[in-house]
Enzyme design. Structure first.
Site, PDB file in Angstrom:
ATOM      1  N   ARG A  13       0.851  -1.195   0.000  1.00 48.22           N
ATOM      2  CA  ARG A  13       0.000   0.000   0.000  1.00 48.22           C
ATOM      3  C   ARG A  13       0.890   1.249   0.000  1.00 48.22           C
ATOM      4  NH1 ARG A  13      -5.092   1.657  -1.232  1.00 48.22           N
ATOM      5  NH2 ARG A  13      -6.140   2.793   0.425  1.00 48.22           N
ATOM      6  N   THR A  18      -9.842   0.143  -9.462  1.00 51.88           N
ATOM      7  CA  THR A  18      -8.839  -0.698  -8.834  1.00 51.88           C
ATOM      8  C   THR A  18      -8.887  -1.922  -9.719  1.00 51.88           C
ATOM      9  OG1 THR A  18      -9.251   0.210  -6.612  1.00 51.88           O
ATOM     10  CG2 THR A  18      -8.455  -2.036  -6.679  1.00 51.88           C
ATOM     11  N   THR A  51      -4.088  -0.851  -7.138  1.00 51.57           N
ATOM     12  CA  THR A  51      -4.920   0.301  -7.483  1.00 51.57           C
ATOM     13  C   THR A  51      -4.118   1.566  -7.681  1.00 51.57           C
ATOM     14  OG1 THR A  51      -6.867   1.551  -6.748  1.00 51.57           O
ATOM     15  CG2 THR A  51      -5.305   0.943  -5.041  1.00 51.57           C
ATOM     16  N   ASP A  76      -7.821   8.327   0.229  1.00 49.45           N
ATOM     17  CA  ASP A  76      -8.374   7.285   1.098  1.00 49.45           C
ATOM     18  C   ASP A  76      -8.161   7.571   2.589  1.00 49.45           C
ATOM     19  OD1 ASP A  76      -9.635   5.728  -0.749  1.00 49.45           O
ATOM     20  OD2 ASP A  76      -8.132   4.143  -0.815  1.00 49.45           O
ATOM     21  N   SER A 134      -7.605   0.907   3.340  1.00 45.13           N
ATOM     22  CA  SER A 134      -8.066   0.387   2.043  1.00 45.13           C
ATOM     23  C   SER A 134      -9.251  -0.554   2.250  1.00 45.13           C
ATOM     24  CB  SER A 134      -6.923  -0.380   1.387  1.00 45.13           C
ATOM     25  OG  SER A 134      -7.381  -1.080   0.244  1.00 45.13           O
ATOM     26  N   SER A 135     -10.007  -0.750   1.170  1.00 46.98           N
ATOM     27  CA  SER A 135     -11.067  -1.763   1.197  1.00 46.98           C
ATOM     28  C   SER A 135     -10.696  -2.998   0.372  1.00 46.98           C
ATOM     29  CB  SER A 135     -12.357  -1.176   0.623  1.00 46.98           C
ATOM     30  OG  SER A 135     -12.783  -0.100   1.403  1.00 46.98           O
TER      31      SER A 135
HETATM   32  N1  GLY Z   1      -8.472   2.720  -3.411  1.00 45.03           N
HETATM   33  C1  GLY Z   1      -9.354   1.670  -3.147  1.00 45.03           C
HETATM   34  C2  GLY Z   1      -9.027   0.969  -1.878  1.00 45.03           C
HETATM   35  O1  GLY Z   1      -7.864   0.866  -1.533  1.00 45.03           O
HETATM   36  O2  GLY Z   1      -9.903   0.490  -1.198  1.00 45.03           O
END
Ligand code: GLY
Length: 575
Positions: free
Chosen positions: A95, A375, A393, A417, A446-447
């Site tokens: 990330r 993403t 993403t 985010d 993040s999701s």
């Molecule tokens: N940018 C989408 C996520 O990380 O959830």
């Protein structure tokens, strides 16, 4: 680029015996399932050369950075879940991170309101990219082929060019006339040589990206983080008011995270740990739902949908309350994924009436802002049984819309985010809870939910999806389809999806599931139920009852494919 789902909502009524059922693409020799056919082929060519699932995943990720520029990337970040043939499961966290010069209030205007333009586009939007370090870490630990070999297919795609799909041509034309058009380096990289608009069948050649990828292939990730590519990023940032420096890039490290684990009926569920909220929320929802016996109600029954919505509402509230980067805040993962917690939470669900999100979340009272849904996810399996679920993403489609001058790749806008206004949580859509505030060097929540499901020691399902905050609910539907409702992977991926994220307090249901009867019944239970557009793009591998793996591409993406190992140079119809 998305096709609307064409699935019979009458799936519940399907006869028990299926004739000539579409199960997906069977292959015991390996599979790469992704959203852009030339990139899936690139990954599958690496399997054909004897590479394992991680080699093929790295090759696919680099190739998607060429063929799927809206989300495939080297300038963004993501998560990779790996399960070896012997059952070792690892999560790789690559990330993005907040630059060292970032601050909690950097996206506020002088009147104290959030300026969304700063995270939608431009040089202040990117976090420090993690993709190249993450892919390198995965390859160093698990790869079999040489690094250069797994990067090479992407170099070839960028250097020789590839045939554009209608979706890509449309997407780039829209971008060049819009947000990307403001940035000369982006126009130089993606504009049609000689002018005019792109059309399906045109060839897209990306020479600067080819040069960058070739350097990464021959010199390794250090050239991106410490060499000339780092210089290009830092120079571009300095010239345009951005924050990322050489120091940020040199300090970036990808991390190994222990996946979160849950059980559901006979299945073991492994999903990504924080800074993803996906794994925790998925397992919390499954724990809440398991005792209800949804199977008897049917996957598209209002009774099952009501309970799923109530589980979503509660898991997303916990997400807003507790989730953030575990290197900066304490995240109660064990508690949130425990059955005791699910029991306490489920006790507040009325099977005959929708709850109020505001009442339920009085302690937080916030409406999380909508998240862009660009993403991309891909799933890989090799012939030895190693699997990879990778979601990565740029955040919004085409990220910050900024291409690094002379290096040919797009940077993310992942800083969006983070929670951008400390302390203020309101129903308008701003959230200011502490766990996900901006701090230098912190990863934004993040999701993304790359997920591996195992039954009796054998892989049963590999899945994940794009879709911003909808990702977790898309994965829930696919996992429930297989593990609760006993559907095939194809049926589970085709199932209409729905999304509720606590606040705003409404549920959207894909068109095929939003029949007037279902909407009326959910409304009668008290839900603000609405028909929605296509949700997610779950590129999946499902293992059938006889042990045959099937590649199940998501038909919502017109360019998706389940590719089997084949040399890229083989003549059509060859091996
Ligand atoms: N940018 C989408 C996520 O990380 O959830």
């Amino acid at each position: 680029m998305r096709k609307m789902l064409v699935v019979a909502a009458a799936l519940v009524l399907a006869p028990p015996v299926h004739v000539a059922q579409d199960l997906g693409v069977p292959s015991k020799e390996g599979l790469v399932v992704c959203t852009s056919a030339p990139a899936c082929d690139a990954g599958a060519s690496v399997l054909a050369r004897g590479g394992n699932a991680v080699d093929a995943a790295v090759a696919t990720a680099f190739a998607l950075a060429v063929t799927h520029p809206s989300a495939g990337n080297i300038g963004g970040g993501g998560f990779m879940m790996i399960r070896t043939a012997t059952g070792e499961i690892t999560g790789i966290d690559y990330r993005e991170k907040a630059p060292l010069r970032s601050s909690r209030t950097m996206y506020l205007k002088t009147d104290g309101t959030i300026d969304p333009s700063l995270t939608n586009t431009g040089y202040l939007a990117p976090g420090v990219p993690g993709t190249v370090r993450g892919l390198e870490l995965a390859h160093k630990r698990y790869g079999k082929l040489r690094w250069r070999e797994v990067v090479e297919p992407a170099v070839q795609l960028a250097e020789q060019g590839f045939t554009m799909s209608a979706g890509l041509a449309r997407g780039l034309n829209g971008q060049l006339a819009g947000r990307m058009g403001k940035f000369p380096a982006s126009v130089a990289a993606y504009g049609k040589p000689g002018g005019g608009t792109w059309a399906e069948g045109d060839r897209l050649v990306l020479p600067d990206l080819a040069k960058t990828l070739r350097a990464i292939g021959s010199e390794g990730a250090d050239v991106f983080y410490k060499g000339w590519i780092a210089d290009r990023i830092a120079d571009d940032m300095k010239a345009n008011g951005g924050l990322i420096t050489r120091e940020d890039l040199a300090a970036y490290q990808a991390k190994i995270r222990t996946p979160v684990r849950g059980t559901f009926h006979d299945y073991d569920i492994y999903a990504m740990a924080p800074p993803s909220s996906g794994g925790v929320a998925l397992i919390e929802m499954l724990n809440i739902l398991e005792p209800y016996g949804l199977k008897a109600k049917g996957p598209l029954s209002p009774a099952a949908m009501h309970l799923e919505i109530e589980a979503m509402r509660r898991a997303y509230l916990d997400r807003a309350r507790h989730l953030g980067d575990p290197d900066f805040v304490t995240v109660p993962v064990a508690k949130l994924t425990s059955r005791d917690h699910a029991k306490t939470v489920a006790a507040t669900i009325d099977p005959a009436k929708a709850s109020s999100s505001v009442e339920l979340g009085r302690d937080v009272v916030t409406a999380p802002p909508a998240e862009p849904d660009e993403t991309t996810h891909f799933s890989v399996m090799d012939r030895g049984g190693m699997v990879v679920a990778n979601t990565y993403t740029l955040e919004g489609g085409y990220g910050s819309h900024v291409v690094v001058k002379g290096a040919g790749f797009l940077l993310n806008n992942e800083m969006g985010d983070f929670n951008k206004k400390p302390g203020e949580t309101n129903l308008r859509g701003d959230i200011g809870t502490p766990a996900n505030l901006i701090d230098p060097g912190k990863r934004m929540l993040s999701s993304m939910t790359p997920t591996i499901v195992v039954k009796k020691g054998k892989v049963a399902l590999v899945t994940g999806s794009p879709g911003g905050r909808t990702i977790i609910n898309t994965v829930l539907t696919v996992v429930l389809g297989v593990t609760e409702f006993g559907l095939t992977g194809r049926e589970a991926v085709d199932l209409p999806r729905m999304h509720h994220q606590w606040l705003p307090d409404h549920v959207t249901i894909e068109k095929a599931g939003a029949t007037s009867d279902i909407l009326a019944k959910l409304k009668a239970l008290g839900h603000d139920a609405r028909g929605g557009g296509g949700q997610g793009d779950a590129e999946t591998i499902w293992i059938g009852p006889d042990g045959t793996p099937y590649g199940v591409n998501d038909k919502r993406s017109a360019d998706s494919k389940a590719a089997v190992p084949r040399s890229l140079t083989a003549p059509t119809g060859g091996r």
